[in-house]
Design a protein around this motif. Structure first.
Motif, PDB file in Angstrom:
ATOM      1  N   ASP A  23       0.809  -1.214   0.000  1.00 27.98           N
ATOM      2  CA  ASP A  23       0.000   0.000   0.000  1.00 27.98           C
ATOM      3  C   ASP A  23       0.846   1.269   0.000  1.00 27.98           C
ATOM      4  N   ASP A  24       2.106   1.154   0.374  1.00 33.27           N
ATOM      5  CA  ASP A  24       2.985   2.332   0.444  1.00 33.27           C
ATOM      6  C   ASP A  24       3.285   2.942  -0.917  1.00 33.27           C
ATOM      7  N   ARG A  26       1.188   3.985  -2.812  1.00 37.99           N
ATOM      8  CA  ARG A  26       0.174   5.024  -2.962  1.00 37.99           C
ATOM      9  C   ARG A  26       0.244   6.070  -1.852  1.00 37.99           C
ATOM     10  N   THR A  27       1.302   6.071  -1.066  1.00 36.85           N
ATOM     11  CA  THR A  27       1.460   7.027   0.018  1.00 36.85           C
ATOM     12  C   THR A  27       1.546   8.448  -0.528  1.00 36.85           C
ATOM     13  N   THR A  34       4.264  11.802  -3.955  1.00 37.95           N
ATOM     14  CA  THR A  34       4.063  10.360  -3.880  1.00 37.95           C
ATOM     15  C   THR A  34       5.386   9.658  -4.215  1.00 37.95           C
TER      16      THR A  34
END
Length: 73
Positions: A23-24, A26-27, A34
């Motif tokens: 998921d990172d 999409r941080t 990003t």
């Protein structure tokens, strides 16, 4: 993930991704940047391509607070 993208360390990006940091990719940090933005600003095309394939394609046109997008690189 952001630091590995900034450095252009594709292998470290893959390791993080495969060990719980998927998921990172999409941080979004406080200034709107990003992992894709960090990789593009630093000129790491292989990391940009990998992020795109792994699910961060929408970030190629995501603007930060200054209006900069990875497409401007």
């Amino acid at each position: 993930m952001i630091y590995a993208c900034h450095l252009g360390d594709l292998e470290m990006c893959r390791i993080h991704f495969n060990h719980g940091a998927a998921d990172d990719i999409r941080t979004v940090v406080s200034n709107g940047s990003t992992p894709m933005a960090f990789a593009c600003k630093s000129g790491h095309l292989s990391v940009c391509e990998w992020l795109f394939k792994m699910g961060a394609a929408e970030h190629i046109s995501k603007a930060d607070i200054d209006g900069w997008t990875p497409m401007l690189s």
